[in-house]
Design an enzyme around this catalytic site. Structure first.
Site, PDB file in Angstrom:
ATOM      1  CG  PHE B 123      40.511  41.764  38.151  1.00 28.76           C
ATOM      2  CD1 PHE B 123      40.130  42.990  38.674  1.00 28.76           C
ATOM      3  CD2 PHE B 123      41.793  41.315  38.394  1.00 28.76           C
ATOM      4  CE1 PHE B 123      41.009  43.753  39.435  1.00 28.76           C
ATOM      5  CE2 PHE B 123      42.677  42.074  39.152  1.00 28.76           C
ATOM      6  CZ  PHE B 123      42.283  43.294  39.680  1.00 28.76           C
ATOM      7  CG  ASP B 193      38.977  35.471  39.936  1.00 31.55           C
ATOM      8  OD1 ASP B 193      38.760  35.495  41.165  1.00 31.55           O
ATOM      9  OD2 ASP B 193      39.844  36.171  39.399  1.00 31.55           O
ATOM     10  CE1 TYR B 218      43.438  42.203  47.193  1.00 31.10           C
ATOM     11  CE2 TYR B 218      45.094  40.465  47.087  1.00 31.10           C
ATOM     12  CZ  TYR B 218      44.356  41.458  46.466  1.00 31.10           C
ATOM     13  OH  TYR B 218      44.549  41.707  45.126  1.00 31.10           O
ATOM     14  CE  LYS B 219      39.767  41.448  45.216  1.00 31.27           C
ATOM     15  NZ  LYS B 219      39.925  42.911  45.065  1.00 31.27           N
ATOM     16  NE  ARG B 363      35.414  48.216  43.612  1.00 29.95           N
ATOM     17  CZ  ARG B 363      36.438  47.381  43.458  1.00 29.95           C
ATOM     18  NH1 ARG B 363      36.398  46.435  42.537  1.00 29.95           N
ATOM     19  NH2 ARG B 363      37.513  47.490  44.216  1.00 29.95           N
TER      20      ARG B 363
END
Lengths: 404, 404
Positions: B123, B193, B218-219, B363
């Site tokens: 990422f 991560d 927040y995911k 995705r």
């Protein structure tokens, strides 16, 4: 001044109507807006809309409907409060993290100068973060001197002068233009912490030739507990300074998803991670409480509240340590008393919320947007009663200080 | 599977009742909870209470009534989701800022080793921040290699192996225990991560002997846009690692207001500035959506949703790039198609919110707390129709990507 005269002063106060922009609890007199600003009346609705509509209904689409731009948009709303131009301010992270970014950046661009100079007794996080920041730059060091020795301590090795514009305890204010000029004469850059200045006193960063600044969103800006902070980088420095916290939101193309970091042009490069959207929503509502209010009007009211508080506080037996000259202070008033902690506890119990600062300071925020003359009259009347009857000597006020 | 069979699968789903813990908009099928989690039903009320009562009425007093402890309290609620012990996790700052803290700290404690090793195509912020972090440690460097070359690239100079547990695009999952053991065999520390793992798959940090981790609020944790992130430091490392972002909330006595920085014992030292209270309130409500839900139940449902999505997505002409073995992936499914961007745009217009990832990936997040079998059935039915009728070829779907 009598209570009736205080009421009359409120009645003719040109800012009197602004108080309705806040939801203040009816059972307390709140004199700690310099620590946590009061709740704006529009904030609950703004948060509900932001949570239920923008997040709940629009979901991920809201990033393209105002969220991505929020740090910059809010920065541009803070700019006029501090004498900055559009594109020079961005709302992000905490004051502490922003201090780290700018201290490291300034040291790395200092052409071999290695010293960060600051004031003993500065707000703790400024010194703590500076300790961490100098450790990230080989050869750099932090030098902390007494306030009166700062001018003499500026020398050819000073990379950065790190000062808080209005002192969190005493309320003393530096002459930003004069100090900046003195630092520039020695070839140093200046980083101003505006946490106790923004929304409290007129600040003119560009008028003072300022380089860098940070500030707090949750005090006079009324952005809510732990609100995002902000930072300022003068336009002339923007291309030459690099953010050490090189996160994806500071990338020139955050959504190109490239491995290599390439900083955004302009103020956006000071972003790091994904912006704290809920905090930004509240901060934006908080800043709106300043709409149509001039800093000159705020300063004039603050000065009048200060004079009233000082006269009655000293009459109650406290010693004011905040400068009398309005140009030399912020918008709070502090008194020294060896029993400041229990006195503050007794005040809180009596519904007057001020603040204690270790070891012996009573501090009261004068926030002209929502503090009136009768508030100050009643608070100081209570203070006088507490000092006169000695109730603060009771054991229950002696418990250990936590956050105040 | 027919639509009726999908409905039947929802009817017997042991997690079916959990969907009521969310407020989902009726007009879309939301398959992007791996980018921004949906709004929990309790969050609006929690935020209203936090804003109106804790902030508005209690004001500064709320710091002593739950706010100061929030980062640690929430960390302790995240801990069981990732196999950590109480006192090993704290909620704070952004994932990016937390990466910076831990990379710098690990490098400084690496006994002369200088390399941070990571994966090409990790990422972006992980690599961007690592670039910034190595610049803060003399002699340190970032080495980025292809995924298949990581094991061979571990060597006697590797200070830190920095990997994302579940890849944000492909969904590929590393074997945490095996990779950690391989790195330890070479004397390296590992920083995981967990942004696409926490709340998505069973994670057992202590079972894997993990050292350090960060993750996103927040995911899958449903903490709201830009929610505070978290970090994990294994108890055995806590005393020897120092936070470079040495702000006042990480001080042993934040309210003693001393000039010198002295780090708190334990996980609290990883705090920096004043905690983002409003964001923490939402994050706490988000984590509560996992109450009583086992990760085993989530994984089982995710696997079944995946199988349904894969079969129907491939039937529609897309190529699945996410591993078929459930142990080798996270909780999203990705397909490759050269026209992924316009196809995703056409899906969004048809009410199916998935995600595009540059340059050619579609995705879809499978969030078993609130995504059902009929959702997947309907989404893939729409996908099939779009692929069959070719509507994505229309010019209006070609506009430039922003956030998706």
């Amino acid at each position: 001044m009598t209570r009736d005269e205080a009421r009359a002063a409120d009645a003719r106060d040109p800012l009197g109507g602004v108080r309705a922009r806040f939801r203040l609890p009816p059972d307390v007199i709140y004199l700690d807006g310099n620590s946590l600003g009061a709740l704006p009346a529009t904030t609950p609705g703004a948060m509900a809309a932001g949570v239920e509509t923008a997040w709940g209904n629009r979901l991920i689409r809201s990033w393209n409907e105002g969220w991505v731009e929020a740090p910059r948009r809010i920065g541009d709303r803070i700019a006029p409060l501090i004498g900055a131009a559009p594109g020079e301010v961005i709302a992000c992270d905490s004051t502490s993290a922003n201090l780290y970014k700018l201290i490291v950046a300034a040291l790395r661009a200092a052409g071999g100068r290695t010293t960060v100079l600051s004031e003993a007794g500065n707000f703790p996080t400024d010194l703590h973060v500076a300790e961490g920041a100098v450790a990230a730059v080989p050869g750099a060091r932090l030098r902390v001197v007494a306030r009166d020795d700062i001018a003499d301590a500026l020398d050819a090795d000073t990379a950065l002068l790190l000062l808080t514009h209005v002192h969190y305890t005493s309320g003393r204010r530096f002459d930003m233009a004069a100090v900046t000029a003195a630092a520039h004469d020695m070839g140093a850059t200046v980083l101003w912490d505006l946490s106790h200045s923004v929304g409290a006193v007129a600040v003119d960063l560009n008028g003072a030739g300022a380089d860098l600044a940070v500030g707090c969103g949750y005090k006079y800006l009324n952005g809510g507990p732990g609100a995002p902070a902000f930072l300022f980088v003068a336009e002339r420095h923007q291309a030459r300074l690099a953010n050490p916290l090189s996160g994806w939101f500071g990338h020139a193309e955050p959504f190109a998803f490239t491995d290599d970091y390439r900083p955004a042009d302009g103020i956006d490069r000071w972003l790091c991670g994904t912006p704290p959207v809920l905090g930004l929503m509240a901060l934006e509502a908080g800043i709106a409480t300043f709409d149509g209010v001039t800093m000159a009007a705020l300063e004039a009211k603050s000065a009048a509240l200060f004079d009233l508080f000082r006269a009655r506080g000293e009459a109650a037996g406290l010693h004011c340590i905040t400068p009398v000259d309005p140009a030399g202070r912020g918008s709070h008033i502090s008194f020294r008393h060896p029993e400041a902690w229990p006195i503050n506890s007794a005040l809180i119990e009596a519904g007057v919320i001020g603040d204690f600062r270790t070891p012996d300071v009573l501090r009261f925020g004068l926030t002209p947007l929502y503090t009136g003359f009768e508030d100050v009259w009643r608070a100081t009347e209570t203070l006088g009663a507490i000092m006169a009857d000695g109730r603060w000597r009771a054991a229950r006020y002696a418990e250990k200080a936590r956050v105040t």
